[in-house]
Design an enzyme around this catalytic site. Structure first.
Site, mmCIF file in Angstrom:
data_model
loop_
_atom_site.group_PDB
_atom_site.id
_atom_site.type_symbol
_atom_site.label_atom_id
_atom_site.label_comp_id
_atom_site.label_asym_id
_atom_site.label_seq_id
_atom_site.Cartn_x
_atom_site.Cartn_y
_atom_site.Cartn_z
ATOM 1 C CE LYS A 1 -2.430 1.403 -9.198
ATOM 2 N NZ LYS A 1 -2.924 0.807 -7.930
ATOM 3 C CG HIS B 1 -3.913 -5.434 -3.181
ATOM 4 N ND1 HIS B 1 -4.046 -4.188 -2.591
ATOM 5 C CD2 HIS B 1 -2.696 -5.422 -3.771
ATOM 6 C CE1 HIS B 1 -2.975 -3.468 -2.826
ATOM 7 N NE2 HIS B 1 -2.120 -4.194 -3.536
ATOM 8 C CG ASP C 1 1.576 -6.236 -4.415
ATOM 9 O OD1 ASP C 1 0.422 -5.766 -4.335
ATOM 10 O OD2 ASP C 1 2.599 -5.581 -4.128
ATOM 11 C CG HIS D 1 -0.204 -4.613 0.673
ATOM 12 N ND1 HIS D 1 0.089 -5.849 0.132
ATOM 13 C CD2 HIS D 1 -0.055 -3.733 -0.353
ATOM 14 C CE1 HIS D 1 0.410 -5.723 -1.147
ATOM 15 N NE2 HIS D 1 0.316 -4.447 -1.470
#
Ligand code: AKG
Length: 355
Positions: free
Chosen positions: A214, A233, A235, A289
């Site tokens: 991404k 969020h 991961d 993070h």
């Protein structure tokens, strides 16, 4: 199809106030700021550890063991680290940065030819976040998303055709990064007292562990104290690798504080994701993070998410990590179920509040 506005076009329109969908809720705004200022403020405080991987290549057992212990300690205490001496040549990293930037330097109309379509589940390609919760919050970024490894599973029709060497550079990068993934998984296995190949196997190995790229493009933002490039969020991946263009922005949430990551030359930032947190029964931490934005410079980051196959593997704490005193903390789930679970949790909340 629902078309998300491109943040790049908003930023280039010269607006002084950002549209309300990009303004974070008040409670979240308390500790937002311009990434450059936050980076300066962060000079004194705790820092994401820098882990040198050189020792793991040594002939000397003691040096290899010290390296494993350091990776194990940081993955357990922080769940995030900068890695240096990872083995990927700087020249190749510079090429990855160049081809990503050259793609994003194309006019928006050109990039729209690669637009994804989230309503039909076509998630690969050029995109921007669609509101997925009640508050309709958006993020200050556009991105390009595609699978880069294993090569046979990559849909080459969505890869950028410009610049001309994008495909060649990204293929080579994917191959070399896959080697670093194996190395990290070997160290993390040894750190848990497991066989070196254990985590790699548990996650699907060379055939089934997927590397998803991404490229995040964060335009300059006139009101960085109101917006986020990426909201808070953890991961879902097993490991995530982040490279960026040396513009600050990443923050991690540790001991009830947001810590701004320094820009460390020739490093990757490596996150432990939820999947490894589950397999290790919480020994390794998947850390919250987020990405700040700034007024002065466009930030680009390249995040590679290493994901297990969606249905094939049931993720659960490895038996070796369980004892009478440490029973399983996570119920078994497939990766697809884990994604569903997180999406559900999110739609129940207006935004993510750090615990
Ligand atoms: C993500 O894409 O999920 C990130 O967390 C990106 C972080 C960054 O841009 O440094």
């Amino acid at each position: 199809a629902l078309v998300a506005p491109r943040v790049e076009s908003l930023a280039k329109s010269g607006l002084e106030a950002i549209p309300t969908e990009y303004v974070r809720p008040e409670s979240e705004r308390l500790n937002l700021g311009d990434a450059f200022e936050e980076e300066k403020k962060a000079e004194e405080g705790p820092q994401i550890p820098v882990v040198d991987l050189k020792g793991f290549e040594s002939e000397e057992e003691a040096l290899r063991r010290a390296c494993v212990e350091e990776v194990q300690r940081v993955a357990s205490e922080w769940g995030v680290m900068h890695i240096v001496n990872h083995g990927i040549p700087l020249e190749l990293i510079e090429k990855v940065r160049r081809v990503g930037k050259e793609f994003f330097d194309l006019p928006i109309e050109e990039k729209e030819k690669y637009a994804n379509d989230q309503s039909t589940g076509k998630i690969a390609g050029y995109g921007s976040k669609l509101a997925n919760n009640a508050s309709g919050q958006l993020e200050w970024e556009d991105y390009f998303f595609h699978l880069i490894f294993p090569q046979e599973k990559a849909d080459m029709s969505v890869w950028p055709k410009y610049p001309a060497d994008y495909v060649e550079v990204m293929k080579e990068f994917a191959k070399q990064l896959r080697g670093v993934v194996s190395k990290m998984l070997a160290m993390l296995s040894l750190g848990l007292g497991l066989d070196e190949a254990k985590l790699e196997e548990e996650l699907g190995g060379m055939e089934d562990l997927l590397l998803q790229m991404k490229i995040n493009y964060y335009p300059k933002c006139p009101q960085p104290d109101l917006a986020l490039g990426v909201e808070a969020h953890t991961d879902v991946s097993s490991l995530s690798f982040i490279l960026h263009n040396m513009v600050p922005g990443l923050q991690v949430y540790k001991d009830n504080k947001w810590i701004t990551a320094k820009c460390v030359p020739d490093s990757f930032i490596v996150h432990i994701g939820d999947t490894l947190e589950i397999l290790s029964n919480g020994t390794y931490k998947s850390i919250l993070h987020r990405g700040l934005v700034n007024k002065e410079k466009v930030r680009i980051s390249w995040a590679v998410f290493c994901e297990p196959p969606k249905e094939k593997i049931v993720l659960k704490p490895l038996p070796e990590t369980l004892t009478d005193k440490t029973p399983a903390k996570f119920p078994p789930r497939t990766f697809a179920q884990h994604l569903q679970y997180k999406l559900f949790k999110k739609t129940q909340e207006d935004f993510v509040t750090p615990k």
